[in-house]
Design a protein around this motif. Sequence first.
Motif, PDB file in Angstrom:
ATOM      1  N   MET A   1       0.848  -1.178   0.000  1.00 16.20           N
ATOM      2  CA  MET A   1       0.000   0.000   0.000  1.00 16.20           C
ATOM      3  C   MET A   1       0.900   1.249   0.000  1.00 16.20           C
ATOM      4  O   MET A   1       1.848   1.329   0.758  1.00 16.20           O
ATOM      5  N   THR A   2       0.587   2.199  -0.819  1.00 15.59           N
ATOM      6  CA  THR A   2       1.373   3.416  -0.933  1.00 15.59           C
ATOM      7  C   THR A   2       0.639   4.561  -0.243  1.00 15.59           C
ATOM      8  O   THR A   2      -0.579   4.681  -0.350  1.00 15.59           O
ATOM      9  N   THR A   3       1.379   5.404   0.461  1.00  8.25           N
ATOM     10  CA  THR A   3       0.797   6.563   1.098  1.00  8.25           C
ATOM     11  C   THR A   3       0.452   7.584   0.028  1.00  8.25           C
ATOM     12  O   THR A   3       1.286   7.906  -0.825  1.00  8.25           O
ATOM     13  N   LYS A   4      -0.764   8.093   0.068  1.00  5.72           N
ATOM     14  CA  LYS A   4      -1.189   9.093  -0.906  1.00  5.72           C
ATOM     15  C   LYS A   4      -1.053  10.478  -0.284  1.00  5.72           C
ATOM     16  O   LYS A   4      -1.614  10.752   0.772  1.00  5.72           O
ATOM     17  N   ILE A   5      -0.283  11.339  -0.960  1.00 11.97           N
ATOM     18  CA  ILE A   5      -0.099  12.735  -0.540  1.00 11.97           C
ATOM     19  C   ILE A   5      -0.689  13.622  -1.620  1.00 11.97           C
ATOM     20  O   ILE A   5      -0.349  13.498  -2.793  1.00 11.97           O
ATOM     21  N   THR A   6      -1.589  14.505  -1.223  1.00 10.77           N
ATOM     22  CA  THR A   6      -2.191  15.454  -2.150  1.00 10.77           C
ATOM     23  C   THR A   6      -1.863  16.858  -1.684  1.00 10.77           C
ATOM     24  O   THR A   6      -2.091  17.198  -0.515  1.00 10.77           O
TER      25      THR A   6
ATOM     26  N   ARG B   1       1.969   6.083   8.368  1.00 14.98           N
ATOM     27  CA  ARG B   1       2.635   6.499   9.594  1.00 14.98           C
ATOM     28  C   ARG B   1       3.272   7.867   9.375  1.00 14.98           C
ATOM     29  O   ARG B   1       3.551   8.266   8.266  1.00 14.98           O
ATOM     30  N   THR B   2       3.547   8.572  10.477  1.00 16.40           N
ATOM     31  CA  THR B   2       4.105   9.915  10.405  1.00 16.40           C
ATOM     32  C   THR B   2       5.364   9.998  11.265  1.00 16.40           C
ATOM     33  O   THR B   2       5.407   9.442  12.353  1.00 16.40           O
TER      34      THR B   2
ATOM     35  N   LEU C   1      10.607  19.496  10.530  1.00 17.44           N
ATOM     36  CA  LEU C   1       9.946  18.733   9.455  1.00 17.44           C
ATOM     37  C   LEU C   1       9.010  17.668  10.013  1.00 17.44           C
ATOM     38  O   LEU C   1       9.304  17.050  11.042  1.00 17.44           O
ATOM     39  N   THR C   2       7.919  17.447   9.279  1.00 21.52           N
ATOM     40  CA  THR C   2       7.014  16.333   9.517  1.00 21.52           C
ATOM     41  C   THR C   2       6.913  15.575   8.194  1.00 21.52           C
ATOM     42  O   THR C   2       6.708  16.196   7.149  1.00 21.52           O
ATOM     43  N   ALA C   3       7.070  14.271   8.250  1.00 24.03           N
ATOM     44  CA  ALA C   3       7.023  13.460   7.028  1.00 24.03           C
ATOM     45  C   ALA C   3       6.074  12.293   7.210  1.00 24.03           C
ATOM     46  O   ALA C   3       5.942  11.737   8.302  1.00 24.03           O
ATOM     47  N   THR C   4       5.428  11.915   6.122  1.00 21.38           N
ATOM     48  CA  THR C   4       4.656  10.682   6.109  1.00 21.38           C
ATOM     49  C   THR C   4       5.597   9.594   5.645  1.00 21.38           C
ATOM     50  O   THR C   4       6.452   9.822   4.789  1.00 21.38           O
ATOM     51  N   LEU C   5       5.495   8.427   6.235  1.00 19.36           N
ATOM     52  CA  LEU C   5       6.421   7.354   5.913  1.00 19.36           C
ATOM     53  C   LEU C   5       5.813   6.424   4.868  1.00 19.36           C
ATOM     54  O   LEU C   5       4.659   5.998   5.016  1.00 19.36           O
ATOM     55  N   PRO C   6       6.584   6.130   3.829  1.00 19.75           N
ATOM     56  CA  PRO C   6       6.058   5.212   2.820  1.00 19.75           C
ATOM     57  C   PRO C   6       5.887   3.824   3.411  1.00 19.75           C
ATOM     58  O   PRO C   6       6.606   3.440   4.339  1.00 19.75           O
ATOM     59  N   ASP C   7       4.936   3.095   2.893  1.00 20.15           N
ATOM     60  CA  ASP C   7       4.681   1.732   3.383  1.00 20.15           C
ATOM     61  C   ASP C   7       5.756   0.785   2.905  1.00 20.15           C
ATOM     62  O   ASP C   7       6.409   0.965   1.947  1.00 20.15           O
TER      63      ASP C   7
END
Length: 136
Positions: free
Chosen positions: A1-6, A29-30, A130-136
């Motif tokens: 599953m891939t994290t979707k960023i818009t 996850r963040t 920084l805040t990042a979303t983590l790829p699955d």
Amino acid sequence: MTTKITRINPEQLHETPGYHHITLVETGRTAYLAGQCPLDRSGSLVGPGSIEAQVDQVVVNALAALTAAGAQPQHVVRSVIYVRSDDRDVLGAAWLRFTASALGPAFTSASTLLGVAQLGFTGQLVELDLTATLPD
């Protein structure tokens, strides 16, 4: 599953110099990075008096922290840049140096640039949160 960023810039809001007003993360996850400072591995301040040298060290540190979290610059969903100055030209120079660096893709998301009176270390001119979303 891939994290979707818009990333969104509503037409009712002003044009930006590269960042987006809104960043949506659908899943995942963040990672919340501590403020990245212009310190080398031994904890010594890099580039006293030089905003350019300090930005460059912050970029090195932020890239290392992102890598350790399993993320890359394009996974950043929020950034806050603190610059010890009330001069808009100095703030602009810091912004341009960050966006032109290897960390540049991080600044296409929701971003804030602040001029502040003081930072945590003597001689420190810049810090990056920084805040990042983590790829699955």
